[in-house]
Design a protein around this motif. Structure first.
Motif, PDB file in Angstrom:
ATOM      1  N   SER A 198      52.826  18.350  62.711  1.00  0.00           N
ATOM      2  CA  SER A 198      54.276  18.324  62.845  1.00  0.00           C
ATOM      3  C   SER A 198      54.765  19.312  63.903  1.00  0.00           C
ATOM      4  O   SER A 198      54.013  20.161  64.393  1.00  0.00           O
ATOM      5  N   TYR A 199      56.042  19.205  64.221  1.00  0.00           N
ATOM      6  CA  TYR A 199      56.686  20.109  65.182  1.00  0.00           C
ATOM      7  C   TYR A 199      56.560  21.558  64.721  1.00  0.00           C
ATOM      8  O   TYR A 199      56.482  22.479  65.534  1.00  0.00           O
ATOM      9  N   THR A 200      56.519  21.750  63.403  1.00  0.00           N
ATOM     10  CA  THR A 200      56.412  23.102  62.844  1.00  0.00           C
ATOM     11  C   THR A 200      54.960  23.511  62.564  1.00  0.00           C
ATOM     12  O   THR A 200      54.715  24.557  61.981  1.00  0.00           O
ATOM     13  N   GLY A 201      54.003  22.660  62.948  1.00  0.00           N
ATOM     14  CA  GLY A 201      52.599  23.045  62.919  1.00  0.00           C
ATOM     15  C   GLY A 201      51.798  22.623  61.712  1.00  0.00           C
ATOM     16  O   GLY A 201      50.588  22.875  61.659  1.00  0.00           O
ATOM     17  N   GLU A 202      52.419  21.957  60.718  1.00  0.00           N
ATOM     18  CA  GLU A 202      51.655  21.542  59.538  1.00  0.00           C
ATOM     19  C   GLU A 202      50.828  20.292  59.841  1.00  0.00           C
ATOM     20  O   GLU A 202      51.256  19.405  60.579  1.00  0.00           O
ATOM     21  N   ALA A 203      49.656  20.217  59.232  1.00  0.00           N
ATOM     22  CA  ALA A 203      48.785  19.053  59.393  1.00  0.00           C
ATOM     23  C   ALA A 203      49.384  17.853  58.679  1.00  0.00           C
ATOM     24  O   ALA A 203      49.706  17.912  57.498  1.00  0.00           O
ATOM     25  N   LEU A 204      49.534  16.747  59.422  1.00  0.00           N
ATOM     26  CA  LEU A 204      50.079  15.516  58.860  1.00  0.00           C
ATOM     27  C   LEU A 204      49.018  14.423  58.777  1.00  0.00           C
ATOM     28  O   LEU A 204      49.347  13.247  58.641  1.00  0.00           O
ATOM     29  N   ASP A 205      47.762  14.823  58.859  1.00  0.00           N
ATOM     30  CA  ASP A 205      46.701  13.825  58.968  1.00  0.00           C
ATOM     31  C   ASP A 205      45.485  14.209  58.149  1.00  0.00           C
ATOM     32  O   ASP A 205      45.451  15.246  57.480  1.00  0.00           O
ATOM     33  N   LYS A 206      44.470  13.349  58.231  1.00  0.00           N
ATOM     34  CA  LYS A 206      43.197  13.591  57.569  1.00  0.00           C
ATOM     35  C   LYS A 206      42.230  14.371  58.458  1.00  0.00           C
ATOM     36  O   LYS A 206      41.315  15.022  57.961  1.00  0.00           O
ATOM     37  N   LYS A 207      42.415  14.297  59.775  1.00  0.00           N
ATOM     38  CA  LYS A 207      41.460  14.883  60.724  1.00  0.00           C
ATOM     39  C   LYS A 207      41.575  16.406  60.792  1.00  0.00           C
ATOM     40  O   LYS A 207      40.557  17.112  60.799  1.00  0.00           O
TER      41      LYS A 207
ATOM     42  N   ARG B 170      47.542  24.030  41.413  1.00  0.00           N
ATOM     43  CA  ARG B 170      47.099  25.255  40.753  1.00  0.00           C
ATOM     44  C   ARG B 170      47.031  26.395  41.762  1.00  0.00           C
ATOM     45  O   ARG B 170      46.655  26.195  42.916  1.00  0.00           O
ATOM     46  N   GLN B 171      47.361  27.586  41.303  1.00  0.00           N
ATOM     47  CA  GLN B 171      47.333  28.731  42.208  1.00  0.00           C
ATOM     48  C   GLN B 171      45.931  28.988  42.737  1.00  0.00           C
ATOM     49  O   GLN B 171      45.748  29.364  43.898  1.00  0.00           O
ATOM     50  N   SER B 172      44.932  28.736  41.884  1.00  0.00           N
ATOM     51  CA  SER B 172      43.547  28.946  42.330  1.00  0.00           C
ATOM     52  C   SER B 172      43.180  28.001  43.469  1.00  0.00           C
ATOM     53  O   SER B 172      42.447  28.375  44.397  1.00  0.00           O
ATOM     54  N   THR B 173      43.706  26.768  43.411  1.00  0.00           N
ATOM     55  CA  THR B 173      43.454  25.807  44.491  1.00  0.00           C
ATOM     56  C   THR B 173      44.130  26.259  45.778  1.00  0.00           C
ATOM     57  O   THR B 173      43.521  26.242  46.862  1.00  0.00           O
ATOM     58  N   ILE B 174      45.376  26.671  45.661  1.00  0.00           N
ATOM     59  CA  ILE B 174      46.125  27.126  46.840  1.00  0.00           C
ATOM     60  C   ILE B 174      45.443  28.342  47.457  1.00  0.00           C
ATOM     61  O   ILE B 174      45.279  28.426  48.684  1.00  0.00           O
ATOM     62  N   ASP B 175      45.008  29.259  46.611  1.00  0.00           N
ATOM     63  CA  ASP B 175      44.330  30.469  47.114  1.00  0.00           C
ATOM     64  C   ASP B 175      43.055  30.105  47.872  1.00  0.00           C
ATOM     65  O   ASP B 175      42.757  30.692  48.915  1.00  0.00           O
ATOM     66  N   LEU B 176      42.310  29.141  47.330  1.00  0.00           N
ATOM     67  CA  LEU B 176      41.053  28.730  47.965  1.00  0.00           C
ATOM     68  C   LEU B 176      41.314  28.141  49.349  1.00  0.00           C
ATOM     69  O   LEU B 176      40.670  28.520  50.339  1.00  0.00           O
TER      70      LEU B 176
ATOM     71  N   THR C   8      52.299  24.846  51.656  1.00  0.00           N
ATOM     72  CA  THR C   8      53.215  23.757  52.012  1.00  0.00           C
ATOM     73  C   THR C   8      52.458  22.462  52.250  1.00  0.00           C
ATOM     74  O   THR C   8      52.879  21.385  51.806  1.00  0.00           O
ATOM     75  N   GLU C   9      51.328  22.548  52.941  1.00  0.00           N
ATOM     76  CA  GLU C   9      50.536  21.350  53.211  1.00  0.00           C
ATOM     77  C   GLU C   9      49.936  20.774  51.926  1.00  0.00           C
ATOM     78  O   GLU C   9      49.869  19.548  51.759  1.00  0.00           O
ATOM     79  N   LEU C  10      49.509  21.642  51.010  1.00  0.00           N
ATOM     80  CA  LEU C  10      48.983  21.157  49.733  1.00  0.00           C
ATOM     81  C   LEU C  10      50.083  20.512  48.890  1.00  0.00           C
ATOM     82  O   LEU C  10      49.857  19.480  48.239  1.00  0.00           O
ATOM     83  N   GLU C  11      51.260  21.104  48.893  1.00  0.00           N
ATOM     84  CA  GLU C  11      52.382  20.514  48.156  1.00  0.00           C
ATOM     85  C   GLU C  11      52.689  19.119  48.683  1.00  0.00           C
ATOM     86  O   GLU C  11      53.010  18.207  47.909  1.00  0.00           O
ATOM     87  N   SER C  12      52.584  18.951  49.998  1.00  0.00           N
ATOM     88  CA  SER C  12      52.845  17.633  50.581  1.00  0.00           C
ATOM     89  C   SER C  12      51.816  16.617  50.103  1.00  0.00           C
ATOM     90  O   SER C  12      52.147  15.468  49.793  1.00  0.00           O
TER      91      SER C  12
END
Length: 697
Positions: A148-157, A538-544, A554-558
């Protein structure tokens, strides 16, 4: 073979067409993971353009993999205006390295709103450009990442490339501790076996459910299914063989190492297996495999079905994701060697894999979750939703030795004993295979059998790379700080063998006894995509993910939002399709046949009052009572869908409603529809049957 890779801008083409300094700079970027020199892009773009035009291409596209799970492309021509109303064929370095698709029109899970449309595609120079043929025209496809314009990954690659970086980093730390100073990069490698169905296009065109959802929403079981076990590895029908031959030609031109093809277990089901390759390229290739299967099938008046369960009652389709790690100097790190009990580097890596899969089993389960796979996992054809590891006799014995604190042997395969003197004698493998295991060691790699047939293999391999990188980093942390390396290493191996033995299972993963045993061991059993999605938050997932810079919060929430949204949308489409088919095809057919039966009863009675019409009356009563039930269940489904569409709950509660209410109403409606199929005259029944679709090729 002359055609192999002829449509790929591969190393051989680059060596021939690029100046020596440019070629060296680009290959250094690819091989060592260094930043791309902007000056190189202009020269590469010009050479790539000339090569593509000579082949007959007029357009190029940035070929990327958005969060739809399939590929996307926007075509631009090479032409640029010149004086006097003429054009020149041009392609700049900027056009090569950067594109700008509309980011708000792809799934983003809130990362992009409609008024925030800007997104970028960036050239992935580690995956070669290629020419894709459609309707006799060639297009230059440039593999790219999408963000994205703000730098988040929008894809699988993008997350896949990030996960490969972190795996290499952590694996190198471990290799250095074992005295390896020559390896500069470690890459994960994958070979993705692809299962699929073929159906006759004329039959497909008469099935709205197949056209709109990829699976049959109605359909009674035929007299013959797969119970005779005669389709698996059977001789290929002429039509299928012709399809496979053309498919191979198309894939070989694209540099895809298509190796094995055969009939699968279910009638109408087949498999293609490639030779393994670097994970990001293997991921690109698997997308090309799926795309090519669909296109080539149509040329043979067939349709390729990639849904995980297109036909109820027979085996569904998956992918077998064969994962390993290799060094840049050619060593497979999962090769045990002749005496694995003495190969401590190998044992350390195996222990890391075992610990990673046990610690992050739920995350691995999420990676294989989609609505279609919910029909498949746990059936008598696919791994259960419970993650376990099959190591085989040799490694299981070594793990038992580790638990007891010592290593003294490696079991070896015995000589084969066929009992026929003329058959050649050979030494068997050191262990059997277990096709019911979701994660099985198969000699020099792990086979992750849970992956859904329609999904990108990127997600599962991101998780595998990430979780194994995390455990390698834990091991490296301890060993780097150790005052006695050998003692600390022995402690790590023994602890892993003791603490994670619960994940090891070499029995029948399809049995009810294993489900009970797994529960006693405390292994998670996540049966649906909806519940699996919760693991991402889960916080543990986000931390990992954030620790290794693979995805941020943010990317995980998406991804969480997208997974649940796609689940609800898919079930909604299926429900609406069922409603349409029931109203406009099944009910009219039932009314028509019931009218015929009623008229027949009246006509026979008027001709002979003594005539026995009990058979007709029995059929009519069964038909009418089933039709009443179907109409009631249809009304229930319509009401449930209306409630679902009006809900404003969060994504998880919405998904739960579709799973627990809408889907159950769909099952009730299907039961009645399938019963009507067994009653109504075949000439009146409006849908191609399972017998026709599975056996008419």
């Amino acid at each position: 073979m002359k055609i192999f890779g002829e449509n790929v801008f591969n190393e051989a083409v680059m060596r021939e067409r690029l100046p020596k300094t440019t070629y060296k700079s680009l290959t250094k970027t690819i091989e060592e993971g260094l930043p791309l020199d902007p000056g190189v892009a202009e020269i590469v773009a010009n050479a790539m353009k000339d090569w593509a035009i000579e082949k007959g291409a007029t357009h190029f596209t940035h070929w990327f993999q958005p969060l739809t799970g399939i590929t996307a492309e926007k075509h631009d021509s090479f032409i640029s205006p010149t004086k006097h109303g003429l054009v020149a064929m041009e392609f700049s370095g900027k056009e090569l390295i950067q594109g700008e698709p509309d980011a708000s029109s792809f799934p983003s899970g809130g990362l992009r709103a409609t008024f925030e449309a800007r997104g970028y595609t960036a050239w992935d120079c580690t995956s070669p450009a290629f020419l894709k043929e459609d309707a006799g025209t060639l297009t230059l496809c440039i593999p790219t990442a999408f963000y994205s314009y703000t730098g988040e990954a929008l894809d699988k690659k993008t997350p896949l490339l990030r996960s490969m970086q972190t795996l290499s980093k952590q694996a190198l730390r471990l290799l250095r501790l074992f005295g390896n100073t020559s390896t500069t990069r470690v890459t994960s490698t994958v070979g993705a076996e692809q299962e699929y169905f073929l159906v006759d296009k004329k039959l497909f065109d008469k099935r709205m459910d197949l056209m709109l959802t990829g699976r049959t929403l109605f359909g009674a079981m035929p007299p013959k299914g797969q119970e005779l076990e005669d389709h698996y590895f059977g001789s290929l029908k002429t039509r299928v063989a012709a399809f496979m031959h053309e498919l191979n030609m198309e894939l070989w031109k694209l540099g895809v190492l298509a190796k094995t093809q055969h009939n699968e277990v279910a009638p109408g089901q087949f498999e293609l297996a490639p030779i393994f390759g670097t994970t990001n390229i293997a991921t690109d290739h698997n997308q090309l495999v799926m795309d090519s299967m669909k296109k080539v099938a149509l040329r043979h008046d067939m349709v390729c079905l990639l849904h995980e369960k297109p036909f109820a009652g027979v085996n569904g389709s998956g992918k077998h994701n064969n994962w390993s790690m290799s060094t840049d100097d050619g060593h497979n790190l999962l090769d045990p060697g002749p005496t694995p009990h003495e190969n401590f580097q190998f044992l350390t890596i195996i222990c890391a894999v075992v610990k990673a899969v046990d610690d992050y089993a739920e995350l691995l389960r999420v990676s294989a979750a989609n609505p279609g796979n919910d029909h498949r996992l746990g059936a008598n054809e696919a791994p259960p939703a419970i993650i376990s590891i099959f190591l085989g006799d040799q490694l299981t014995d070594i793990f038992s030795q580790l638990q007891n604190g010592g290593l003294s042997r490696s079991l070896q395969g015995e000589k084969s004993a066929s009992g026929v003197k003329t058959l050649p004698a050979f030494r068997k493998d050191s262990t059997d295979r277990n096709r019911t295991s979701p994660f099985a060691f198969t000699g020099n790699k792990f086979e992750f059998r849970m992956v859904a047939s329609s999904q990108s293999i990127s997600g599962p391999n991101v998780v595998l790379n990430l979780i194994i990188a995390e455990v390698l980093s834990q091991f490296a942390d301890r060993l780097e700080q150790a005052t006695d390396f050998d003692q600390t290493l022995q402690e790590i191996l023994k602890e892993t063998a003791k603490n994670h033995k619960r994940i090891l299972f070499d029995g029948n993963g399809y049995s009810e006894e294993w489900v009970e045993e797994a529960a006693k061991r405390g292994l998670p059993n996540i049966s649906s995509t909806v519940d699996a999605a919760l693991v991402l938050m889960r916080q543990s997932t986000i931390d990992l993910y954030e620790k290794h810079k693979v995805l941020n919060r943010t990317e995980l929430e998406s991804r969480y939002e997208i997974n649940l949204e796609q689940y609800s949308k898919q079930i909604n489409i299926e429900a609406l399709t069922m409603i349409d088919m029931a109203q406009h095809q099944i009910i009219p057919a039932a009314i028509k046949y019931s009218t015929q039966l009623a008229n027949s009863i009246i006509a026979i009675k008027s001709a002979s009052s003594a005539a026995d019409v009990s058979v007709q009356e029995e059929l009519l009563n069964a038909l009418c009572s089933t039709l009443v039930s179907l109409k009631a269940n249809l009304t229930t489904l319509e009401e449930d869908v209306q409630v679902a569409n009006a809900m404003t709950n969060d994504a998880y509660e919405h998904g739960v409603y579709y799973r627990d209410v809408v889907f159950k109403a769909m099952e009730a409606l299907r039961h009645d529809g399938d019963k009507l199929e067994t009653i109504i005259d075949a000439d009146i029944w409006p849908l191609p049957t399972y017998a026709q679709m599975l056996f008419m090729l």
